[in-house]
Scaffold this motif. Structure first.
Motif, PDB file in Angstrom:
ATOM      1  N   ILE A 164       0.837  -1.206   0.000  1.00  0.00           N
ATOM      2  CA  ILE A 164       0.000   0.000   0.000  1.00  0.00           C
ATOM      3  C   ILE A 164       0.871   1.256   0.000  1.00  0.00           C
ATOM      4  O   ILE A 164       0.601   2.230  -0.722  1.00  0.00           O
ATOM      5  N   THR A 165       1.922   1.252   0.791  1.00  0.00           N
ATOM      6  CA  THR A 165       2.811   2.415   0.852  1.00  0.00           C
ATOM      7  C   THR A 165       3.508   2.630  -0.488  1.00  0.00           C
ATOM      8  O   THR A 165       3.599   3.769  -0.978  1.00  0.00           O
ATOM      9  N   ARG A 167       2.411   1.701  -3.388  1.00  0.00           N
ATOM     10  CA  ARG A 167       1.381   2.156  -4.319  1.00  0.00           C
ATOM     11  C   ARG A 167       1.146   3.654  -4.185  1.00  0.00           C
ATOM     12  O   ARG A 167       1.085   4.388  -5.177  1.00  0.00           O
ATOM     13  N   ARG A 168       1.068   4.127  -2.935  1.00  0.00           N
ATOM     14  CA  ARG A 168       0.817   5.556  -2.718  1.00  0.00           C
ATOM     15  C   ARG A 168       2.015   6.400  -3.126  1.00  0.00           C
ATOM     16  O   ARG A 168       1.862   7.545  -3.573  1.00  0.00           O
ATOM     17  N   GLU A 169       3.206   5.862  -3.006  1.00  0.00           N
ATOM     18  CA  GLU A 169       4.415   6.617  -3.331  1.00  0.00           C
ATOM     19  C   GLU A 169       4.742   6.621  -4.817  1.00  0.00           C
ATOM     20  O   GLU A 169       5.326   7.576  -5.325  1.00  0.00           O
ATOM     21  N   TRP A 265       9.899   0.816  -6.333  1.00  0.00           N
ATOM     22  CA  TRP A 265      10.030   0.666  -4.887  1.00  0.00           C
ATOM     23  C   TRP A 265      10.577  -0.744  -4.633  1.00  0.00           C
ATOM     24  O   TRP A 265      10.031  -1.730  -5.109  1.00  0.00           O
ATOM     25  N   ALA A 319       7.059   8.257   4.402  1.00  0.00           N
ATOM     26  CA  ALA A 319       6.252   7.557   3.397  1.00  0.00           C
ATOM     27  C   ALA A 319       5.088   6.832   4.052  1.00  0.00           C
ATOM     28  O   ALA A 319       3.972   6.785   3.503  1.00  0.00           O
ATOM     29  N   ARG A 322       2.494   9.478   4.828  1.00  0.00           N
ATOM     30  CA  ARG A 322       1.759   9.919   3.629  1.00  0.00           C
ATOM     31  C   ARG A 322       0.733   8.884   3.189  1.00  0.00           C
ATOM     32  O   ARG A 322      -0.307   9.229   2.618  1.00  0.00           O
ATOM     33  N   ALA A 323       1.008   7.618   3.463  1.00  0.00           N
ATOM     34  CA  ALA A 323       0.091   6.555   3.041  1.00  0.00           C
ATOM     35  C   ALA A 323      -1.049   6.327   4.025  1.00  0.00           C
ATOM     36  O   ALA A 323      -2.096   5.810   3.625  1.00  0.00           O
ATOM     37  N   HIS A 324      -0.864   6.706   5.302  1.00  0.00           N
ATOM     38  CA  HIS A 324      -1.822   6.270   6.316  1.00  0.00           C
ATOM     39  C   HIS A 324      -2.445   7.372   7.159  1.00  0.00           C
ATOM     40  O   HIS A 324      -3.449   7.116   7.845  1.00  0.00           O
TER      41      HIS A 324
END
Length: 503
Positions: A164-165, A167-169, A265, A319, A322-324
């Motif tokens: 998930i992290t 993906r968001r980054e 990543w 990171a 930013r994701a959570h």
């Protein structure tokens, strides 16, 4: 044994007085100590009839209570013994968990004081203890200043948070053109994480492995190039530092180079192998892990802690934020200071247990040197076991121990590769496990059924490894006699641990 006093029957029966609390713990400790001290003599597996007994336990919600001592008798006399003996020194199947008693005491403390650690200001010192633990792990891996992470329930959740992290980054909000890459030997939780993160199954590319079960670098690079040419968005490369099946460690420096070139990543699944970085040999084997964007670790594997203790370490702690990070009107203000952390802002969990204490207490009590020595012993034992297996007639070591896991099979003359040889090795596994001194498991790798030996428990030492080797030799002689007499048939029971039929 004195009968425990009944809880008070006044208006607040759930609030136990001090003597009742002490007595509950003392009675449990009598059972626990007896259980732990008898682990070496307990059967390795005792699951026959498990389905029938499990169904017999079904019952409606109880309206009236049962005496505590009667419940203890049932737990330790019937329910706990009907299982795989995962805490035994002979347990070398799957990836052994540890179950350090120190961590159980830490959990008792954490659960009894019941402090909330999702937000820094609710329990700042307990939060800092957990942050210290994660900082120790990041330093062990060689991650830079600004790294951080979270403790999880295990590697599966850590892999999910990593996906998930990443993906968001690396991807836009409309992320469905994203593709991710892992070897065909990677843990299945990587694919599950991708699915839970919203990707279709076809977004996960299984990269073939070489003769040492490591991801083929050229194949990975070609897969990324093909996807870019099709207008897709490669974003995540998952490397393994100790696969579950064969213990393989991917070529981390080369994969880090590929990730850097392709702006991917890089996530390293080191759930099994990560804590071997405490040792000189382990650090050498996992060279390049310090270049990862994120790393999955399982303290409940190679740090010997109880099941339910995982970790995700990330190169850039922000990171995770930013994701959570989300807030609500009923939440207190989150930390604005870089050196402090609100775990709810960098993870999926808001309410959670104070699981950092179970890691902190044994490390503080013993120091890293004791854990390092234990892990070094496992590396040495695995190398010795592989050497001994190579000396046995008709045994082939297929996966050499890069850490403490190895895979092998019997390959006698006159039995062709394929179903017949696989059946013979399943029979061999069942024979070994039937002796109840050790428990090994099997895996299919490279199209072959292999026996796995994972030497990881802090209770496993040379005497039990020698027992495993002796049982392999004896069991192979028995299976070869069956083969000569025409009595060999596929083993009954589980292909995975060779135990008895469940019913």
């Amino acid at each position: 044994m004195a009968r425990p006093k009944r809880p008070p029957s006044g208006p607040h029966p759930l609030e136990l007085p001090g003597d009742a609390m002490r007595e509950m713990v003392e009675l449990a400790m009598d059972r626990i100590v007896q259980h732990i001290e008898s682990l070496p003599e307990q059967p390795m597996h005792a699951t026959r009839g498990g389905k029938r007994v499990a169904r017999s336990l079904r019952e409606p919600l109880p309206e009236r209570g049962v005496p505590y001592e009667k419940l203890l008798r049932k737990l330790f006399g019937k329910l706990i013994p009907m299982s795989l003996n995962t805490a035994s020194p002979g347990y070398m199947g799957y990836i052994p968990g540890g179950g350090l008693f120190h961590a159980a005491v830490a959990d008792l403390i954490a659960d009894a004081v019941n402090r909330y650690v999702g937000v820094f200001q609710a329990a700042p010192l307990l939060v800092q203890i957990e942050a210290n633990v994660i900082a120790w792990f990041c330093a062990m891996l060689g991650l830079p200043e600004g790294s951080g992470g979270i403790l999880t329930t295990g590697g599966s959740l850590a892999n999910l948070v990593a996906v998930i992290t990443a993906r968001r980054e690396r991807l836009p909000p409309d992320f469905l053109r994203g593709t991710l890459y892992a070897s065909e030997e990677a843990h299945h939780s990587v694919t599950k994480a991708a699915l839970l993160a919203g990707f279709p199954p076809e977004a996960v590319r299984e990269i073939p492995v070489d003769g040492r079960f490591r991801m083929r670098l050229g194949a990975a690079a070609e897969a990324v190039a093909r996807d870019r040419a099709r207008g897709l968005s490669p974003f995540l490369l998952v490397a393994s530092a100790g696969t579950t099946g064969t213990g393989a460690i991917d070529e981390l420096p080369a994969l880090a180079d590929l990730a850097q070139t392709e702006r991917l990543w890089l996530h390293v699944d080191a759930a099994y192998g990560g804590f071997f970085a405490l040792t000189e040999r382990g650090r050498a084997a996992m060279r390049g892990i310090e270049r990862a964007d994120s790393v999955t670790l399982d303290p409940h594997k190679s740090l010997f802690l109880p099941y339910g203790t995982g970790c995700l370490a990330v190169r850039d702690r922000e990171a995770l934020r930013r994701a959570h990070a989300l807030s609500a009107s009923y939440m207190p203000p989150m930390q604005a200071e870089d050196d402090l952390v609100d775990f709810c802002a960098i993870s999926p969990e808001l309410s959670r247990d104070a699981r950092g204490l179970r890691v902190w207490l044994p490390l503080k009590m013993h120091g890293a040197s004791v854990f390092r020595a234990e892990l070094d012993e496992k590396l040495t034992l695995a190398c010795g076991a592989a050497d001994a297996l190579r000396q046995m007639a008709h045994i082939e070591v297929v996966a050499e121990p890069e850490l403490s896991l190895l895979a092998f099979r019997a390959r006698p003359p006159g039995v062709d590769d394929g179903p017949a040889l696989d059946a013979l090795n399943r029979r061999l596994l069942a024979r070994v496990n039937a002796k109840q001194r050790v428990l090994l498991t099997g895996v299919v790798a490279g199209g072959r059924f292999l026996l796995r030996m994972c030497i990881l428990s802090f209770r496993t030492h040379a005497d039990r490894v020698n027992a495993a080797l002796a049982d392999v030799a004896t069991s192979l002689a028995e299976v070869l006699e069956e083969l000569r007499d025409g009595r060999l048939s596929p083993a009954r029971g589980s292909d995975r641990h060779g135990g008895a039929d469940d019913d």
